[in-house]
Scaffold this active site. Structure first.
Site, PDB file in Angstrom:
ATOM      1  N   ARG A 262       3.868   2.113   4.777  1.00 47.35           N
ATOM      2  CA  ARG A 262       2.956   2.006   3.633  1.00 47.35           C
ATOM      3  C   ARG A 262       2.250   3.331   3.307  1.00 47.35           C
ATOM      4  O   ARG A 262       1.655   3.463   2.240  1.00 47.35           O
ATOM      5  CB  ARG A 262       1.927   0.904   3.900  1.00 47.35           C
ATOM      6  CG  ARG A 262       2.474  -0.498   3.680  1.00 47.35           C
ATOM      7  CD  ARG A 262       1.459  -1.561   4.008  1.00 47.35           C
ATOM      8  NE  ARG A 262       1.358  -1.777   5.448  1.00 47.35           N
ATOM      9  CZ  ARG A 262       0.502  -2.633   6.014  1.00 47.35           C
ATOM     10  NH1 ARG A 262      -0.354  -3.316   5.260  1.00 47.35           N
ATOM     11  NH2 ARG A 262       0.474  -2.788   7.319  1.00 47.35           N
TER      12      ARG A 262
ATOM     13  N   ASN B 267      -3.537  49.294   0.048  1.00 50.77           N
ATOM     14  CA  ASN B 267      -3.126  49.327   1.457  1.00 50.77           C
ATOM     15  C   ASN B 267      -1.625  49.155   1.676  1.00 50.77           C
ATOM     16  O   ASN B 267      -1.138  49.362   2.785  1.00 50.77           O
ATOM     17  CB  ASN B 267      -3.855  48.217   2.227  1.00 50.77           C
ATOM     18  CG  ASN B 267      -3.598  46.838   1.624  1.00 50.77           C
ATOM     19  OD1 ASN B 267      -3.441  46.688   0.424  1.00 50.77           O
ATOM     20  ND2 ASN B 267      -3.566  45.821   2.470  1.00 50.77           N
TER      21      ASN B 267
END
Length: 477
Positions: free
Chosen positions: A18, A391
């Site tokens: 379920r 960077n």
């Protein structure tokens, strides 16, 4: 009196159809832990000699999860899900030398508390019972097994909803499906289980009947909070349980001295720590191993995951992950701290700033519209608006070092690897790819030149040209 040896058996083999999920039901999360993780955490209070988890559906995923959260727990596979009695027998067969108290739990009851388990075992052992049933009193027992009692108020039987009479349906004391057993008597009862029922399965409840028939006593212990016994079958129930746990966690925090403007929109994982005198504004999530020190203010509209916040800090409309915010530091609004972002005491990361794998030193500021990645910033530095620490060169990440009391002008790009030494300046609009020595001004931009009359020649008739004409006329006057 010496405490008997205790063993925990966790039933976690069900498919949970379920839930309609590719993820095994037991692994769905409620405020920082999986469903089964909450149960195992509660069971730790029993100091069990062995913890055995019965797995079935999604066994590999469940076992891998267990290795992370409970590495001492053992698993046994129930190849075919043939009922709770069968699952318990599979576990006990893997523990031939177990004695003392065996506690059988379900893996989908996340609100189960350690105190409830401790009380269950204490009642069981003090009473010398063959079994003790954990019960609960509920307002609506629909669909649940009812506890039947004898004339003296003792346990008599469990009757399921479909088999109950009208009078029995009115009973509000229910069976949680969790028990404490005497190990030796449980082994005997499990051998007598049958599959004479509509599902053709071995039910653990039958073991209670067999124990009573053999002249043994079966006791009960009623949970102080019925929520301890609530299981989860679908996504709606999962959300409901999450809401109940939210209220539990928030209530405990507020009683401990935490201020919450709006508890309904505050979600704190059970693994997070929040000190007294913290103020939490609306729409805040504190996830994972987040730790908030006293005097801090968090929110509104902030999500902190695995983040440490120091005393007196402020985090406003920010998202942080694996970051550290120092005492009296400030973050936001609209900031993003990524893993290994570290802000020292009194540091500031402001509006639309992203920081990753970088240290911002004591008293330093990155106030506006900047990206700082793989950098170390010293104390009392100022990083101007629009600064980018570049960077990544397309192949590898490189580190940038910005010294103490450095001033980086607005709209600058620092191209790593580069060092801006203590007490230096970078001129606004610079693209810096060479080190700037201490006490220097780094300028890396083309010289400005003004081409007079360009607008009139190149953009005649435009509103800009008309404005220039007006300005020229005013200047002549």
């Amino acid at each position: 009196m010496t405490q008997p040896q205790r063993t925990v058996i966790l039933l976690a083999a069900g498919e949970g159809k379920r839930m309609r999920s590719a993820v095994p039901k037991m692994l769905h999360e409620v405020l920082g832990r999986s469903l089964m993780g909450h149960v195992l955490a509660a069971a730790e209070a029993l100091d069990p000699a062995e913890t055995m988890v019965v797995v079935g559906h999604g066994a590999e995923q469940v076992s891998a999860h267990l290795a992370d959260i409970a590495p001492t727990a053992r698993t046994v596979v129930q190849e075919k899900q043939l009922g709770t009695g069968h699952a318990t027998r599979v576990a006990l067969d893997a523990l031939p030398d177990v004695d003392g108290t065996v506690v059988v739990l379900y893996g989908d009851t996340p609100l189960l508390q350690a105190s409830t388990l401790a009380e269950l075992c204490a009642a069981h052992e003090a009473g010398g019972h063959a079994a003790t049933v954990l019960t609960a009193s509920v307002d609506d027992p629909t669909g649940l097994g009812r506890i039947l009692r004898d004339g003296d108020g003792g346990f008599a039987a469990i009757v399921e909803q479909k088999d109950a009479t009208a009078g029995q349906l009115a009973i509000t004391e229910i069976n949680s499906g969790m028990y404490a057993f005497d190990a030796s008597r449980l082994r005997v009862a499990l051998k007598g289980l049958t599959t004479d029922n509509s599902q053709g399965e071995e039910y653990l409840t039958q073991a209670l009947t067999l124990m009573l028939d053999a002249g043994h006593s079966v006791g009960t212990h009623t949970a102080a909070d019925f929520a301890d016994t609530l299981g989860c079958n679908d996504r709606e129930q999962l959300a409901w349980l999450r809401g109940l746990m939210q209220k539990r966690v928030n209530s405990a925090l507020m009683r401990s001295g935490v201020t919450m403007d709006d508890p309904a929109t505050t979600w704190v994982d059970v693994t997070a720590e929040v000190a007294a005198d913290v103020t939490i504004r609306p729409n805040v999530q504190l996830k994972g191993r987040t730790v908030i020190a006293a005097g801090s203010e968090i929110g509104p509209d902030s999500t902190l995951t695995d983040t440490i916040v120091g005393e007196g800090a402020s985090v406003v409309r920010a998202h942080t992950l694996g970051a550290s915010v120092g005492a009296k530091a400030s973050v936001g609004p609209f900031a993003y701290l990524r893993p290994d972002a570290e802000l020292a005491e009194r540091a500031k990361v402001g509006t639309f700033v992203e920081v990753k794998n970088s240290r911002v030193g004591e008293g330093s500021k990155v106030p506006h519209l900047s990206y700082v990645g793989d950098a170390t910033i010293g104390v009392e530095a100022n990083i101007g608006a629009g600064t980018i620490v570049a960077n990544y060169d397309g192949m590898a990440k490189h580190r940038t070092r910005i010294g103490d009391a450095v001033f980086v002008g607005s709209d600058s790009v620092l191209i790593a690897p580069v060092s801006i030494a203590d007490g230096s300046y970078v001129a606004a609009g610079s693209a810096v790819d060479k080190d700037v020595p201490s006490g220097s001004l780094g300028v890396a931009r083309g010289r400005q030149r003004n081409i007079e009359g360009w607008v009139a020649r190149s953009r005649p008739g435009t509103k800009t040209a008309k404005a220039a004409e007006r300005a020229a006329g005013e200047h002549e006057e």
